[in-house]
Design a protein around this motif. Structure first.
Motif, PDB file in Angstrom:
ATOM      1  N   GLU A 115      50.874  24.593  -4.519  1.00 30.27           N
ATOM      2  CA  GLU A 115      49.731  23.709  -4.790  1.00 30.27           C
ATOM      3  C   GLU A 115      49.954  22.938  -6.090  1.00 30.27           C
ATOM      4  O   GLU A 115      49.657  21.737  -6.179  1.00 30.27           O
TER       5      GLU A 115
ATOM      6  N   LEU B 139      52.348  20.077  -5.666  1.00 24.63           N
ATOM      7  CA  LEU B 139      51.656  18.920  -5.074  1.00 24.63           C
ATOM      8  C   LEU B 139      50.913  18.159  -6.163  1.00 24.63           C
ATOM      9  O   LEU B 139      50.969  16.927  -6.244  1.00 24.63           O
TER      10      LEU B 139
ATOM     11  N   LEU C 134      51.531  18.145  -9.460  1.00 27.15           N
ATOM     12  CA  LEU C 134      52.440  17.529 -10.437  1.00 27.15           C
ATOM     13  C   LEU C 134      53.221  16.365  -9.842  1.00 27.15           C
ATOM     14  O   LEU C 134      53.513  15.388 -10.535  1.00 27.15           O
ATOM     15  N   GLY C 135      53.545  16.480  -8.556  1.00 25.99           N
ATOM     16  CA  GLY C 135      54.400  15.454  -7.965  1.00 25.99           C
ATOM     17  C   GLY C 135      53.652  14.252  -7.438  1.00 25.99           C
ATOM     18  O   GLY C 135      54.179  13.141  -7.427  1.00 25.99           O
ATOM     19  N   ARG C 136      52.410  14.463  -7.037  1.00 28.05           N
ATOM     20  CA  ARG C 136      51.760  13.419  -6.248  1.00 28.05           C
ATOM     21  C   ARG C 136      50.342  13.049  -6.658  1.00 28.05           C
ATOM     22  O   ARG C 136      49.748  12.156  -6.054  1.00 28.05           O
ATOM     23  N   LYS C 137      49.758  13.702  -7.655  1.00 31.92           N
ATOM     24  CA  LYS C 137      48.369  13.370  -7.982  1.00 31.92           C
ATOM     25  C   LYS C 137      48.257  12.524  -9.251  1.00 31.92           C
ATOM     26  O   LYS C 137      49.082  12.626 -10.158  1.00 31.92           O
TER      27      LYS C 137
ATOM     28  N   GLU D 287      42.907  13.086 -10.807  1.00 37.26           N
ATOM     29  CA  GLU D 287      42.986  14.098  -9.746  1.00 37.26           C
ATOM     30  C   GLU D 287      43.499  15.428 -10.301  1.00 37.26           C
ATOM     31  O   GLU D 287      43.011  16.498  -9.911  1.00 37.26           O
TER      32      GLU D 287
ATOM     33  N   ASP E  22      39.798  15.561  -6.306  1.00 38.66           N
ATOM     34  CA  ASP E  22      40.965  16.434  -6.230  1.00 38.66           C
ATOM     35  C   ASP E  22      41.758  16.181  -4.951  1.00 38.66           C
ATOM     36  O   ASP E  22      42.987  16.163  -4.964  1.00 38.66           O
ATOM     37  N   ALA E  23      41.047  15.974  -3.844  1.00 35.75           N
ATOM     38  CA  ALA E  23      41.710  15.800  -2.551  1.00 35.75           C
ATOM     39  C   ALA E  23      42.217  14.378  -2.363  1.00 35.75           C
ATOM     40  O   ALA E  23      42.784  14.049  -1.318  1.00 35.75           O
ATOM     41  N   GLY E  24      41.991  13.518  -3.354  1.00 32.16           N
ATOM     42  CA  GLY E  24      42.462  12.145  -3.245  1.00 32.16           C
ATOM     43  C   GLY E  24      41.570  11.280  -2.375  1.00 32.16           C
ATOM     44  O   GLY E  24      41.976  10.229  -1.900  1.00 32.16           O
ATOM     45  N   GLU E  25      40.329  11.728  -2.157  1.00 31.64           N
ATOM     46  CA  GLU E  25      39.408  10.978  -1.295  1.00 31.64           C
ATOM     47  C   GLU E  25      38.369  10.221  -2.107  1.00 31.64           C
ATOM     48  O   GLU E  25      37.366   9.744  -1.572  1.00 31.64           O
TER      49      GLU E  25
ATOM     50  N   LYS F 114      53.565  20.063   1.562  1.00 31.98           N
ATOM     51  CA  LYS F 114      52.116  20.003   1.585  1.00 31.98           C
ATOM     52  C   LYS F 114      51.697  18.533   1.536  1.00 31.98           C
ATOM     53  O   LYS F 114      52.399  17.713   0.961  1.00 31.98           O
TER      54      LYS F 114
ATOM     55  N   ARG G 288      49.860  11.157   1.116  1.00 26.63           N
ATOM     56  CA  ARG G 288      50.817  11.553   0.086  1.00 26.63           C
ATOM     57  C   ARG G 288      51.371  12.920   0.440  1.00 26.63           C
ATOM     58  O   ARG G 288      50.640  13.780   0.940  1.00 26.63           O
TER      59      ARG G 288
ATOM     60  N   GLN H 262      54.125  16.191  -0.738  1.00 27.67           N
ATOM     61  CA  GLN H 262      55.017  16.831  -1.707  1.00 27.67           C
ATOM     62  C   GLN H 262      55.877  17.838  -0.972  1.00 27.67           C
ATOM     63  O   GLN H 262      55.350  18.825  -0.438  1.00 27.67           O
TER      64      GLN H 262
ATOM     65  N   GLY I 159      58.917  13.901  -6.611  1.00 28.13           N
ATOM     66  CA  GLY I 159      57.729  13.269  -7.178  1.00 28.13           C
ATOM     67  C   GLY I 159      57.978  11.840  -7.622  1.00 28.13           C
ATOM     68  O   GLY I 159      57.403  11.379  -8.602  1.00 28.13           O
TER      69      GLY I 159
END
Lengths: 249, 249
Positions: A157, A160, A162-165, A169, A245-248, B83, B89, B91, B206
């Motif tokens: 988690e 996810l 660190l890489g994509r938010k 977020e 948090d969920a990117g929504e 995920k 998006r 990861q 990322g």
DNA sequence: CGGGACTTTGAGCTTTCTCAACGATGGTGG
DNA sequence: CCACCATCGTTGAGAAAGCTCAAAGTCCCG
């Protein structure tokens, strides 16, 4: 009286001591972490190989690269676990609170550093000694696997995050997951302590302190959170934090 | 003859079959992963609860959120584990090759998706069935903990990469760690396959595909790596890649 | 009550991302 | 067998998110 004073002095000089049955019974980690899988009677076997340790804030008790001699179980306080680069960049891989188990290592060496955030009490188990207890109580070994598996899920988690938010977020995600340690599933105005500094937060979220501060300020401006002080936050709109948090959002 | 033809047809219709002792003996994962801890004799017990499965490239065989019914051991091919966020998006938390064990889950649900990168063969173990084998061979259970611990160490390293490293450092770090799967410790001109796409690489590191491509091009320009084609890279200056990875260049 | 450490806010800069076009590669059908 | 097309990878130019540097504000602790 005099005896008690003597023992206190001894305790200060050598704070390494096995916990008494009473200490185990009253321990805030009694029904979380490792000890939860054992009955009071069985616990005494585990307690026998345990050593109670007290650490001042800032004390490093596991160092990356050192031989992995001990397991630890946190009874009080909070710990930051991190890895560093040669030039000082630091990534905190987790914050550990009461009941957390610590010390799994591959290849006989710790792969991380662990440091007390505030005053910490923990039980220390020598690997050799605990192995026999594991053989006697297979449930402990199974719990160890559960702990490792759970850590793995959390680590994924975090990857996810660190890489994509985005920064916002990440901060929202951290507040929600940290709140779970204090109020599982409880809704709306949940107030939680933030024992760690903004620098810790930044190094956990892969950001700078300034960006963390700005993101928290934005959430505050938007009335999603409230600060009694810099280290106590109240979540006012958990649902909207979850959307962020969920990117929504 | 006729029987063999019949069995082949059956195999196509129902490719789920336990491996024979010969298949186990000749399996490319025989001496890595789970099976390595068992003797040939003991292995037959494990084989009895195993099902051999073949998957075409692109096939998803574990889906995030699904009930965790199976463990898997990869015999051939490569798998991406990832995920996703609601908006797409993604990861990638790991690439798994031959011998890798897969399927640990907390709370009875998979926390990740697993998808075949190329054609994959794997052994599948139903959780219920394998539990008895674990009781019979405690070494297997211990190996499971070792696997989980090792995954955890790798995950922490990846968090450091994702949270604190530059694009070039991430790419160098990936090349070095991926090369370890093919040539442990071997030095200088090491040629390794890159079965995954640039998009996979980006979602693992990322970054975006463009940034991955630019970083690879820079390493190529600087003569640290060489490409026979886009999916086969040769590491020419491992030491300098290590310096970059460690943030010392 | 004062000073050092921590946090917040502001302004300009850098890295990486986004958008776009071009190039290579591999599979397919004529 | 080759030509075509779709997919994947590379390169370039401009935009944006987050970083760096700087300064002011706040909070503890002695």
């Amino acid at each position: 009286m005099q005896n008690a004073a003597k023992m206190d002095r001894a305790a200060v000089k050598n704070p390494v001591r096995s916990p008494t049955p009473e200490q185990c019974r009253d321990c805030s980690a009694r029904h979380i972490g490792m000890c939860d899988v054992l009955s009071d009677a069985d616990l005494s076997v585990l307690a026998h190989v345990a050593q109670r340790i007290s650490l001042a804030a800032g004390k490093i008790f596991i160092e990356e690269g050192d031989p992995a001699r001990y397991f630890y179980d946190i009874n009080q306080g909070d710990v930051r676990v991190y890895k560093s680069l040669a030039d000082g960049r630091r990534q905190i891989t987790g914050f550990m609170g009461v009941g957390h188990f610590l010390g799994l290592a591959a290849g006989g060496k710790y792969a991380f550093t662990a440091e007390a955030i505030n005053d910490v009490h923990l039980c220390r188990f020598e690997r050799g000694a605990i192995k026999e207890v594991f053989d006697e109580f297979p449930a402990l070994q199974r719990r160890l696997l559960d702990v490792a598996t759970h850590e793995l899920v959390i680590a994924q988690e975090q990857m996810l995050l660190l890489g994509r938010k985005s920064a916002l977020e990440r901060v929202a995600g951290f507040l929600l997951s940290w709140a779970e340690n204090y109020a599982q599933g409880k809704s709306e105005p949940v107030t939680i302590p933030l024992p760690m500094s903004r620098m810790d937060l930044a190094d956990y979220l892969g950001l700078t302190i300034e960006t963390v501060s700005r993101s928290l300020s934005q959430l505050k401006r938007d009335k999603l959170i409230f600060f009694a002080d810099a280290h106590a936050v109240t979540l006012l709109k958990k649902h909207r934090l979850q959307l962020i948090d969920a990117g929504e959002a």
